[in-house]
Scaffold this active site. Structure first.
Site, mmCIF file in Angstrom:
data_model
loop_
_atom_site.group_PDB
_atom_site.id
_atom_site.type_symbol
_atom_site.label_atom_id
_atom_site.label_comp_id
_atom_site.label_asym_id
_atom_site.label_seq_id
_atom_site.Cartn_x
_atom_site.Cartn_y
_atom_site.Cartn_z
ATOM 1 N N HIS A 47 35.143 86.431 30.878
ATOM 2 C CA HIS A 47 33.895 86.533 30.697
ATOM 3 C C HIS A 47 34.198 87.180 32.251
ATOM 4 O O HIS A 47 32.748 87.678 32.496
ATOM 5 C CB HIS A 47 33.215 84.979 30.709
ATOM 6 C CG HIS A 47 33.116 84.806 28.944
ATOM 7 N ND1 HIS A 47 32.262 84.410 28.810
ATOM 8 C CD2 HIS A 47 34.255 84.435 28.414
ATOM 9 C CE1 HIS A 47 32.433 84.421 27.238
ATOM 10 N NE2 HIS A 47 33.318 83.817 26.995
ATOM 11 N N ASP B 212 29.750 91.172 39.012
ATOM 12 C CA ASP B 212 29.560 90.318 37.567
ATOM 13 C C ASP B 212 30.514 91.001 36.199
ATOM 14 O O ASP B 212 30.353 92.013 35.661
ATOM 15 C CB ASP B 212 27.989 90.873 37.573
ATOM 16 C CG ASP B 212 27.508 89.531 37.061
ATOM 17 O OD1 ASP B 212 27.934 88.105 35.902
ATOM 18 O OD2 ASP B 212 26.581 88.806 37.680
HETATM 19 C C1 GDG Z 1 29.174 84.131 33.590
HETATM 20 C C2 GDG Z 1 30.051 85.379 33.902
HETATM 21 C C3 GDG Z 1 28.792 87.279 31.831
HETATM 22 C C4 GDG Z 1 20.002 81.360 34.064
HETATM 23 N N1 GDG Z 1 19.422 80.074 34.950
HETATM 24 C C5 GDG Z 1 18.912 79.843 34.218
HETATM 25 C C6 GDG Z 1 19.257 79.709 33.169
HETATM 26 N N2 GDG Z 1 19.757 80.887 33.129
HETATM 27 C C7 GDG Z 1 20.709 81.330 32.174
HETATM 28 C C8 GDG Z 1 20.981 82.790 31.821
HETATM 29 C C9 GDG Z 1 21.555 83.270 31.302
HETATM 30 C C10 GDG Z 1 22.417 82.618 31.416
HETATM 31 O O1 GDG Z 1 21.993 81.284 32.299
HETATM 32 C C11 GDG Z 1 23.447 83.357 33.017
HETATM 33 O O2 GDG Z 1 24.312 84.794 32.141
HETATM 34 P P1 GDG Z 1 25.046 85.440 32.922
HETATM 35 O O3 GDG Z 1 25.691 86.238 31.948
HETATM 36 O O4 GDG Z 1 23.756 85.996 33.800
HETATM 37 O O5 GDG Z 1 26.244 85.073 34.096
HETATM 38 P P2 GDG Z 1 26.990 83.356 34.936
HETATM 39 O O6 GDG Z 1 26.581 82.544 34.172
HETATM 40 O O7 GDG Z 1 27.425 84.236 35.944
HETATM 41 O O8 GDG Z 1 27.771 84.265 33.155
HETATM 42 C C12 GDG Z 1 29.285 86.813 33.527
HETATM 43 C C13 GDG Z 1 28.566 85.655 31.548
HETATM 44 O O9 GDG Z 1 30.077 84.865 31.366
HETATM 45 C C14 GDG Z 1 29.101 85.620 29.901
HETATM 46 O O10 GDG Z 1 29.668 86.006 29.464
HETATM 47 O O11 GDG Z 1 27.563 87.915 31.363
HETATM 48 O O12 GDG Z 1 29.795 88.097 33.684
HETATM 49 O O13 GDG Z 1 29.626 86.088 35.051
HETATM 50 O O14 GDG Z 1 22.270 83.560 29.757
HETATM 51 O O15 GDG Z 1 18.852 83.455 31.094
HETATM 52 N N3 GDG Z 1 18.935 79.297 31.516
HETATM 53 C C15 GDG Z 1 18.187 78.761 31.813
HETATM 54 N N4 GDG Z 1 17.459 78.504 32.905
HETATM 55 C C16 GDG Z 1 17.753 78.402 33.820
HETATM 56 O O16 GDG Z 1 16.762 78.643 34.745
HETATM 57 N N5 GDG Z 1 18.030 78.045 30.696
#
Ligand code: GDG
Length: 485
Positions: free
Chosen positions: A156, A368
């Site tokens: 990821h 990322d």
């Molecule tokens: C890893 C990789 C890759 C965030 N704050 C809250 C919340 N979130 C949710 C977001 C989003 C998820 O968490 C975060 O996903 P990201 O992709 O932005 O980043 P990582 O956590 O680092 O994820 C990344 C991912 O895996 C998938 O393959 O894209 O590059 O690092 O969905 O909306 N959700 C809630 N409350 C929050 O305060 N409910």
């Protein structure tokens, strides 16, 4: 149809249809419901001593199999090697790498132990799909236990350039372990290229792009497949969620306190890879250099806590608190707080509604794998009056979302310029950019991501039946040119 076995560090807390579940969890769970199967991983419990036992919970055709970790295992496998060594290294932060050989031993030991827990639950025709950097040695451990099933792996996070990966002392063991899988999935073509570069230049292996677009990899006495599978979201479901929350209390509260000012919004786990400090400074540059923006725009940063027991995360929290305090102290007025920084988690539906209410989605990680927030922000917009996405070139999502304003997160002036352009962008251009990105998100939603990976894993399994079995190799293997297949 073969059963699907998902293995991930944490098993997603799925309450069917519940608002807490993200697209990834829902996408994977949908596949499990279709084929029947199991989701296996750590329960999140850390025990100081005692006997650990798998907990099985059946929900229709899906079994959730979870197990706790002992404190020492948690410290070495999770806090240590996974998050203090691999996470910074894979995000190009060699300066933050903390390496301890005992942690690496613990990481391998926990992978072997977890694999051994899974073995008795497996059936011969199960297809196993392992997720992320915590579980790189998992296939090797399963193979050592005699498992012959097809095993795929999806990373990821980014795969780093060789010169960065070389800073992780057991880099060679890690890449050799990856080669025990039948299919390796990366988020983007640049990640796949970085992996192939290591195989060819550091592991004396060979790679070849096949007619079906997959890359064939030969190294460490094995043949496997690798490809890029950019993860998606369910854009229309997010759009519905956002619309449903349009008149809800959080949005009303935000609007009432903004007094028709524009709002720039970001949501990230509070992680040093997300570029938060640089982002705050670029917002400061915007209001510093363009006095007309003062008292006209607010920046809302939601950054829920994560891995708070690691020093590097305590450090980024302190830096961010200092920056937001400094900037607000410098520019705030009696009726205007430039930065609203909230160190707390919100409901998924609330985030979607807030995204829709914001004029700019400000997503500027230093690195990322993909960044789902960028995709969620676009999905949540009102098609008639969409906001603008400002997106880092170092997020995997930038490979797909050409309709965003793409920025270099190390260029503070450049980001400030992009914010100014976004805030002033005419409606027609915003709509055109939104349509372009939404079409892309619909075309590559999370089901497409999952189905493509599973299709290729089925094919990779057929081919790797005749592959050389994995062997512990001490030195480089001779380069074997690949025959066209
Ligand atoms: C890893 C990789 C890759 C965030 N704050 C809250 C919340 N979130 C949710 C977001 C989003 C998820 O968490 C975060 O996903 P990201 O992709 O932005 O980043 P990582 O956590 O680092 O994820 C990344 C991912 O895996 C998938 O393959 O894209 O590059 O690092 O969905 O909306 N959700 C809630 N409350 C929050 O305060 N409910």
């Amino acid at each position: 149809m073969s059963r699907l076995i998902i293995v991930s560090n944490r098993v997603a807390p799925i309450s069917e249809g519940g608002p807490a579940a993200g697209g990834l969890a829902v996408g994977v769970y949908d596949a499990l419901k279709e084929t029947g199967g199991m989701w296996f991983g750590w329960s999140g419990d850390v025990l100081s001593s005692g006997q650990l036992e798998i907990q099985l919970e059946e929900r229709g055709p899906v079994t959730f199999a979870t197990i706790g970790l002992l404190r020492r295992d948690y410290d070495q496998y999770y806090r240590g090697f996974s998050n203090a060594t691999l996470w910074p290294a894979f995000h190009y932060r060699a300066d933050l790498i903390q390496y301890d050989r005992h942690d690496f031993e613990g990481y391998c030991r926990v992978n072997t132990w977890l694999a051994q827990q899974l073995v008795p639950l497996l059936r011969p025709d199960d297809v196993i799909w392992v997720h992320d950097y915590h579980l790189i040695p998992f296939a090797q451990a399963l193979r050592a236990a005699g498992v012959k099933n097809r095993i795929g792996f999806f990373l990821h996070i980014p795969f780093p350039a060789s010169q960065v990966l070389l800073a992780v002392p057991p880099h060679r063991s890690l890449v050799e372990a990856l080669c025990a899988f039948d299919l390796l999935g990366f988020q983007t073509a640049p990640d796949l290229r970085a992996f192939c570069d290591y195989i060819v230049n550091e592991a004396a292996g060979a790679v070849e792009v096949r007619p079906d677009g997959l890359t064939s990899v030969r190294a460490f006495g094995r043949t496997l497949r690798a490809g890029a599978y950019p993860i998606g979201v369910y854009p229309d479901e997010i759009a519905e969620l956002a619309k449903a929350g349009e008149r809800g209390k959080p949005v009303r509260t935000l609007k009432a306190t903004l007094h028709s000012r524009k709002v720039i919004m970001s949501v990230d786990r509070l992680d040093y890879s997300k570029g938060l400090v640089e982002r705050f400074r670029a917002f400061e540059r915007l209001i510093d250099l363009a006095p007309a923006q003062r008292n006209q725009v607010s920046f809302l940063q939601i950054a829920p806590p994560t891995r708070a027991d690691l020093h590097a995360y305590q450090d980024i929290r302190l830096r961010l608190e200092a920056e937001s305090g400094r900037i607000n102290g410098r520019f705030a007025e009696l009726d205007w707080t430039p930065i609203r920084y909230i160190h707390r988690q919100y409901e998924r539906s609330v985030l979607a509604a807030l995204f829709r209410a914001s004029h700019v989605g400000y997503v500027t990680p230093l690195r990322d794998g993909m960044n789902l927030v960028a995709k969620e922000y676009v999905s949540a917009q009102d098609p008639e009056n969409p906001g603008v996405l400002v997106l880092s070139q170092f997020a995997g999502a930038a490979q797909e979302l050409g309709g965003a304003l793409i920025v270099n997160p190390f260029d503070i002036d450049g980001m400030a310029d992009a914010l100014a352009i976004a805030l002033a962008m005419p409606l027609e251009e915003r709509q055109a950019r939104y349509r372009d990105m939404m079409a892309q998100l619909r075309e590559n939603n999370v089901s497409v991501w999952r189905d493509n990976f599973m299709r290729d894993l089925a094919r990779a399994g057929e081919r790797s039946e005749d592959a050389v079995p994995p062997a512990a190799s001490d030195g480089p293997v001779p380069q074997v040119p690949l025959a066209a297949e």
